[in-house]
Design an enzyme around this catalytic site. Sequence first.
Site, short mmCIF file in Angstrom:
data_model
loop_
_atom_site.label_atom_id
_atom_site.label_comp_id
_atom_site.label_asym_id
_atom_site.label_seq_id
_atom_site.Cartn_x
_atom_site.Cartn_y
_atom_site.Cartn_z
N GLU A 42 1.38 27.18 6.19
CA GLU A 42 0.50 26.74 7.07
C GLU A 42 -0.85 27.50 7.35
OE1 GLU A 42 -0.32 23.52 8.47
OE2 GLU A 42 -2.19 24.94 9.37
N LYS A 76 11.09 7.58 4.86
CA LYS A 76 12.25 7.33 5.79
C LYS A 76 13.59 7.23 5.12
CE LYS A 76 9.42 8.29 8.17
NZ LYS A 76 8.21 8.70 7.76
N ARG A 110 -5.26 13.66 4.06
CA ARG A 110 -5.76 12.56 3.20
C ARG A 110 -7.29 12.37 3.32
NH1 ARG A 110 -1.34 10.12 1.47
NH2 ARG A 110 -2.52 8.37 1.05
N GLY A 125 0.86 -1.13 0.02
CA GLY A 125 -0.02 -0.19 0.07
C GLY A 125 0.86 1.19 0.01
N VAL A 126 0.11 2.53 0.28
CA VAL A 126 0.87 3.54 0.38
C VAL A 126 2.03 3.66 1.35
CG1 VAL A 126 0.46 5.96 1.09
CG2 VAL A 126 -1.41 4.82 -0.26
N CYS A 127 1.97 3.07 2.47
CA CYS A 127 2.81 3.17 3.34
C CYS A 127 4.20 2.65 2.93
CB CYS A 127 2.49 2.13 4.54
SG CYS A 127 3.75 1.74 5.80
N HIS A 133 22.08 2.99 31.86
CA HIS A 133 22.63 4.41 31.82
C HIS A 133 23.82 4.00 30.87
CE1 HIS A 133 24.40 7.96 32.77
NE2 HIS A 133 25.57 7.47 32.97
P1 NAD Z 1 -1.69 16.52 8.34
O1 NAD Z 1 -3.10 16.43 8.58
O2 NAD Z 1 -0.73 15.94 9.07
O3 NAD Z 1 -1.51 18.02 8.26
C1 NAD Z 1 -1.70 18.64 7.05
C2 NAD Z 1 -1.81 20.40 7.49
O4 NAD Z 1 -2.22 21.24 6.39
C3 NAD Z 1 -2.38 20.60 8.67
O5 NAD Z 1 -1.40 21.41 9.67
C4 NAD Z 1 -3.58 21.61 8.32
O6 NAD Z 1 -3.78 22.83 8.99
C5 NAD Z 1 -2.77 22.04 6.99
N1 NAD Z 1 -3.58 22.86 5.79
C6 NAD Z 1 -4.86 22.30 5.57
N2 NAD Z 1 -5.30 22.73 4.36
C7 NAD Z 1 -4.30 23.69 4.12
C8 NAD Z 1 -4.24 24.91 3.09
N3 NAD Z 1 -5.33 24.90 2.08
N4 NAD Z 1 -3.07 25.42 3.16
C9 NAD Z 1 -2.11 25.25 3.91
N5 NAD Z 1 -2.24 24.52 5.06
C10 NAD Z 1 -3.29 23.61 5.02
O7 NAD Z 1 -1.76 15.89 6.99
P2 NAD Z 1 -0.27 15.37 5.99
O8 NAD Z 1 0.79 16.06 6.50
O9 NAD Z 1 -0.82 15.54 4.67
O10 NAD Z 1 -0.19 13.78 6.27
C11 NAD Z 1 -1.50 13.06 6.23
C12 NAD Z 1 -1.75 12.25 7.28
O11 NAD Z 1 -0.90 11.12 6.99
C13 NAD Z 1 -1.45 12.63 8.75
O12 NAD Z 1 -2.27 13.11 9.30
C14 NAD Z 1 -0.83 10.99 9.33
O13 NAD Z 1 -2.17 10.60 9.73
C15 NAD Z 1 -0.12 10.35 8.16
N6 NAD Z 1 1.19 10.39 8.17
C16 NAD Z 1 1.77 9.94 9.00
C17 NAD Z 1 3.03 9.75 9.26
C18 NAD Z 1 3.88 9.10 10.38
O14 NAD Z 1 3.22 8.58 10.92
N7 NAD Z 1 5.25 9.38 10.46
C19 NAD Z 1 3.88 10.58 8.23
C20 NAD Z 1 3.06 11.00 7.07
C21 NAD Z 1 1.73 10.99 7.23
#
Ligand code: NAD
Length: 470
Positions: free
Chosen positions: A207, A56, A277, A45-47, A447
């Site tokens: 943001e 990573k 997403r 999948g996407v992961c 430690h």
């Molecule tokens: P996110 O929900 O983490 O962050 C999206 C950000 O975009 C938010 O801060 C939101 O306020 C902002 N935003 C929304 N609309 C906007 C706009 N029009 N203009 C500017 N900013 C805007 O989403 P993501 O970074 O796309 O990641 C998606 C999801 O995938 C995450 O929420 C998480 O569930 C998953 N993910 C997890 C990992 C991990 O586990 N390390 C890494 C990547 C993604």
Amino acid sequence: MVVGEIVNQTELLVIGGGPGGYVAALRAAQLGMDVTLIEEGELGGVCLQQGCIPSKTWIAAADDYERAKGLTAIGIAVEAGRVDLSGLRQFKDGVVQQLTSGVRQLLSGRGVHVVKGRAEFINATTTAVEASDGRQFYHFAQVIIATGSRARQLANLPADGERILLPKHFLALGALPHRLCVVGGGYIGIELGTAAAKLGSEVTILEYTDRLLPQTDPDLVRVVERRLRELGVVVRKGVQVESASVGEEGVALQTTPAGGGAAETLAADRVLVAVGRDANLEGLGVEKAGLAAGPVLTVDDRMRTAAPNVFAVGDVTGGPMLAHRASHQGYVAAEVAAGRTAAFLAQAIPAVVFSDPELATVGLSEADAVAQGYAVRTVQFPMRALGRSLAGRSASGVAKLVADQETGVLLGAGICAAHASDLIAEMTLALEMGATLEDVAGTIHAHPTYSEAWHESALLGLGQPLHVLK
Ligand code: NAD
């Protein structure tokens, strides 16, 4: 379906081969079920193909490069490096291929029948599958929907895969953009923006809200934001992107302050859109299986939907959209489908942002605990007080515990520090076991390790710190 068409029979059908679906298939097969898994793309999948694992490889490479540049300061002379993104892409593809073939071997070793194609419900016990060699039908007793999610697009910033990119396009780049603008200061924006900055791009993060990682404890996010500034990343909060014009030379983004005000133009070579997403439900025909069409599928703690033989797991059920949540839900769904007693209890789902330093949380944040009516005791421990942090050149960061004021039972933990992604496992177990501050304080921590942060935080929470003054 017409008379004469062949219908394949299977006890359990799994739709989607990501971390939710393939784990469900493995567990169900392990429990003796006859399982068929339908996947239209690659297993993992996407992961595995476009998200967690590819990103990573970028992040690890960028960290190595950044740390190598700092070696001169500790007496180790290194030649100035040069970033060759095609080499990094080759490495990434190799890792992805190795893991994909591992998933394939596991499924085949457990006897799961894997079919490449796109599934669509005909009714609550039959799907049609469009495959390269034609249309096939599968009749099943039970089904697990694990179709995942896809990157959200912005109407005024449609991805073209060239100048305006989604995360999957970004991770396949052959050359680093000179000026990168990231729209969205969440998980992906911070992870990929940080990696690009370390590898040499000029990065601006836009943001929309007034905070990076708006759902995360600001005491932890502050550390990430400070480091982004050190890396030269420009962070602009409270910004709305109005429109984009793509030309030969790059992209011009028109922005306005989110609360209204004068427009500004920002120039970039490439724009990465990472604004959340959406669940993959389009074209699946869930209404024919008796389910209401909505943005996500609603499930109970046994991962059952409103239709008695239909389960759903992972991102298609909403957030938090995390691979390990999907896998755990897949495991639970498989157990329940096999007639076992199992439930998904969500109080201890760790979440990790692979920022610099890494940021990891589990359980309730301070704000959530207060909102839920708890009287809380919170402590913050500075990572620089640990010998290992100083020796390892990773002194910035903070660990935070949230406990019930009266009983000392842990309610949540967070850490923004080197190795936070692994360190959060201890607190996840502590929360699962209902541990108190005294339990953590009474546990011997090796430690010198970063894990001593939890020991010291617990002591701090009990009002008896050893290595910091109150
Ligand atoms: P996110 O929900 O983490 O962050 C999206 C950000 O975009 C938010 O801060 C939101 O306020 C902002 N935003 C929304 N609309 C906007 C706009 N029009 N203009 C500017 N900013 C805007 O989403 P993501 O970074 O796309 O990641 C998606 C999801 O995938 C995450 O929420 C998480 O569930 C998953 N993910 C997890 C990992 C991990 O586990 N390390 C890494 C990547 C993604």
